[in-house]
Design a protein around this motif. Structure first.
Motif, PDB file in Angstrom:
ATOM      1  N   THR A 169       0.873  -1.400   0.055  1.00 47.93           N
ATOM      2  CA  THR A 169       0.008  -0.122   0.070  1.00 47.93           C
ATOM      3  C   THR A 169       0.769   1.391   0.062  1.00 47.93           C
ATOM      4  O   THR A 169       0.295   2.441  -0.025  1.00 47.93           O
ATOM      5  CB  THR A 169      -0.881  -0.049   1.349  1.00 47.93           C
ATOM      6  OG1 THR A 169      -0.185  -0.082   2.271  1.00 47.93           O
ATOM      7  CG2 THR A 169      -1.812  -1.162   1.304  1.00 47.93           C
ATOM      8  N   ASP A 170       2.161   1.099  -0.022  1.00 50.59           N
ATOM      9  CA  ASP A 170       3.036   2.279   0.066  1.00 50.59           C
ATOM     10  C   ASP A 170       2.984   3.138   1.340  1.00 50.59           C
ATOM     11  O   ASP A 170       3.101   4.058   1.434  1.00 50.59           O
ATOM     12  CB  ASP A 170       2.909   2.895  -1.298  1.00 50.59           C
ATOM     13  CG  ASP A 170       4.049   3.961  -1.524  1.00 50.59           C
ATOM     14  OD1 ASP A 170       5.268   3.592  -1.009  1.00 50.59           O
ATOM     15  OD2 ASP A 170       3.861   5.155  -2.327  1.00 50.59           O
ATOM     16  N   GLU A 171       2.529   2.389   2.573  1.00 53.19           N
ATOM     17  CA  GLU A 171       2.619   3.034   3.668  1.00 53.19           C
ATOM     18  C   GLU A 171       3.657   2.519   4.439  1.00 53.19           C
ATOM     19  O   GLU A 171       3.924   1.401   4.170  1.00 53.19           O
ATOM     20  CB  GLU A 171       1.337   2.759   4.313  1.00 53.19           C
ATOM     21  CG  GLU A 171       0.130   3.017   3.752  1.00 53.19           C
ATOM     22  CD  GLU A 171      -0.224   4.513   4.150  1.00 53.19           C
ATOM     23  OE1 GLU A 171       0.323   5.156   5.004  1.00 53.19           O
ATOM     24  OE2 GLU A 171      -0.888   5.299   3.171  1.00 53.19           O
ATOM     25  N   GLU A 172       4.039   3.524   5.187  1.00 52.90           N
ATOM     26  CA  GLU A 172       5.379   2.845   6.046  1.00 52.90           C
ATOM     27  C   GLU A 172       4.980   1.646   7.053  1.00 52.90           C
ATOM     28  O   GLU A 172       6.009   0.927   7.206  1.00 52.90           O
ATOM     29  CB  GLU A 172       5.715   3.918   7.160  1.00 52.90           C
ATOM     30  CG  GLU A 172       6.996   5.041   6.663  1.00 52.90           C
ATOM     31  CD  GLU A 172       7.431   5.855   7.623  1.00 52.90           C
ATOM     32  OE1 GLU A 172       7.508   5.524   8.637  1.00 52.90           O
ATOM     33  OE2 GLU A 172       7.354   7.040   7.159  1.00 52.90           O
ATOM     34  N   SER A 173       3.666   1.592   7.359  1.00 53.14           N
ATOM     35  CA  SER A 173       3.338   0.387   8.103  1.00 53.14           C
ATOM     36  C   SER A 173       3.529  -1.095   7.415  1.00 53.14           C
ATOM     37  O   SER A 173       3.678  -1.931   7.892  1.00 53.14           O
ATOM     38  CB  SER A 173       1.876   0.602   8.851  1.00 53.14           C
ATOM     39  OG  SER A 173       1.033   0.668   7.773  1.00 53.14           O
ATOM     40  N   ASP A 174       3.488  -0.839   6.093  1.00 53.66           N
ATOM     41  CA  ASP A 174       3.859  -2.051   5.362  1.00 53.66           C
ATOM     42  C   ASP A 174       4.929  -2.861   5.766  1.00 53.66           C
ATOM     43  O   ASP A 174       5.267  -4.257   5.748  1.00 53.66           O
ATOM     44  CB  ASP A 174       3.877  -1.827   3.853  1.00 53.66           C
ATOM     45  CG  ASP A 174       2.637  -1.392   2.993  1.00 53.66           C
ATOM     46  OD1 ASP A 174       1.666  -1.563   3.624  1.00 53.66           O
ATOM     47  OD2 ASP A 174       2.912  -1.171   1.871  1.00 53.66           O
ATOM     48  N   TYR A 175       5.999  -2.162   6.092  1.00 55.19           N
ATOM     49  CA  TYR A 175       7.182  -2.718   6.372  1.00 55.19           C
ATOM     50  C   TYR A 175       7.340  -3.201   7.960  1.00 55.19           C
ATOM     51  O   TYR A 175       8.218  -3.762   8.320  1.00 55.19           O
ATOM     52  CB  TYR A 175       8.402  -1.702   6.242  1.00 55.19           C
ATOM     53  CG  TYR A 175       8.467  -1.336   4.656  1.00 55.19           C
ATOM     54  CD1 TYR A 175       9.141  -2.075   3.978  1.00 55.19           C
ATOM     55  CD2 TYR A 175       7.702  -0.195   4.127  1.00 55.19           C
ATOM     56  CE1 TYR A 175       9.213  -1.826   2.326  1.00 55.19           C
ATOM     57  CE2 TYR A 175       7.561  -0.094   2.786  1.00 55.19           C
ATOM     58  CZ  TYR A 175       8.387  -0.762   2.004  1.00 55.19           C
ATOM     59  OH  TYR A 175       8.277  -0.467   0.433  1.00 55.19           O
ATOM     60  N   ASP A 176       6.281  -2.814   8.775  1.00 62.59           N
ATOM     61  CA  ASP A 176       6.137  -3.771  10.266  1.00 62.59           C
ATOM     62  C   ASP A 176       6.073  -5.052   9.926  1.00 62.59           C
ATOM     63  O   ASP A 176       6.366  -6.030  10.997  1.00 62.59           O
ATOM     64  CB  ASP A 176       5.065  -3.107  10.852  1.00 62.59           C
ATOM     65  CG  ASP A 176       5.375  -1.584  11.208  1.00 62.59           C
ATOM     66  OD1 ASP A 176       6.470  -1.207  10.940  1.00 62.59           O
ATOM     67  OD2 ASP A 176       4.284  -0.799  11.452  1.00 62.59           O
TER      68      ASP A 176
END
Ligand SMILES: Cc1cc2nc3c(=O)[nH]c(=O)nc-3n(C[C@H](O)[C@H](O)[C@H](O)COP(=O)(O)O)c2cc1C
Length: 175
Positions: free
Chosen positions: A47-54
């Motif tokens: 989704t190109d959100e920083e939270s993707d990388y959690d």
């Protein structure tokens, strides 16, 4: 380390079988390889959100890709393209992840003339991340795998071994 990325989301995937065959062949060459298999390691939708990388699987993907000197991609052909799962996986990556790495592409599981569209589609995607993709590539029909997804056709085994060896030579010059 050579990363083998298997792009099918299906259980009992033939591409997973091919990835295992390639890993065994690398063992015979005494070269370390790791498999990242999208049928057993699911990624969230990018989704190109920083939270993707959690997400721990996204972290694992990034770790494997960063560690890899070369990457073998095995993909099915879905509706004349790569699987949505593989495209989603590649969306987490960018040209920095592919810098100075060799990429080799296989399609497994198609019948008859299938496979070439997935390879062309993947080549175009890899152009988007400026990846150095080998001009050599290979399609393996589903009939060359047994019921446990083992690649059992000798001629295709030899072709696969020959193609993957090109990455061994590249990897050795980097260690
Ligand atoms: C959604 C879907 C679309 C497919 N589209 C194609 C296609 O366009 N061309 C083709 O040759 N095979 C197509 N197939 C057949 C797959 O290539 C075949 O099921 C193959 O085994 C998939 O690889 P896997 O076992 O690693 O998932 C399709 C299969 C699915 C599930």
């Amino acid at each position: 380390m050579i990363l083998i990325l298997s792009g099918s989301p299906r259980k009992n995937s033939i591409n997973s079988g091919l990835a295992k065959y390639i890993q065994n062949a690398y063992e015979q060459y005494n070269v370390e390889s790791l498999i990242f298999d999208l049928s057993s390691t699911q990624l969230p939708l990018f989704t190109d959100e920083e939270s993707d990388y959690d997400n721990e699987n996204v972290q694992k993907l990034l770790k494997y890709v960063e560690k890899a000197t070369s990457i073998v991609i095995c993909t099915p052909e879905y509706h004349n393209a790569v699987s949505g799962a593989l495209k989603n996986c590649l969306d987490f990556l960018n040209r920095d992840h592919f810098f100075n790495k060799k990429i080799l592409m296989f399609v497994a599981g198609c019948h008859g003339k299938g496979g070439i569209n997935a390879l062309n589609n993947l080549r175009l995607i890899m152009r988007g991340v400026a990846a150095d993709v080998s001009p050599q590539q290979h399609v393996i029909d589903g009939e060359y795998f047994d019921e446990e997804q083992n690649l059992v056709h000798e001629e295709h085994q030899l072709i696969v071994k020959e193609l993957i060896y090109s990455l061994v030579q590249f990897t050795e010059t980097k260690v």
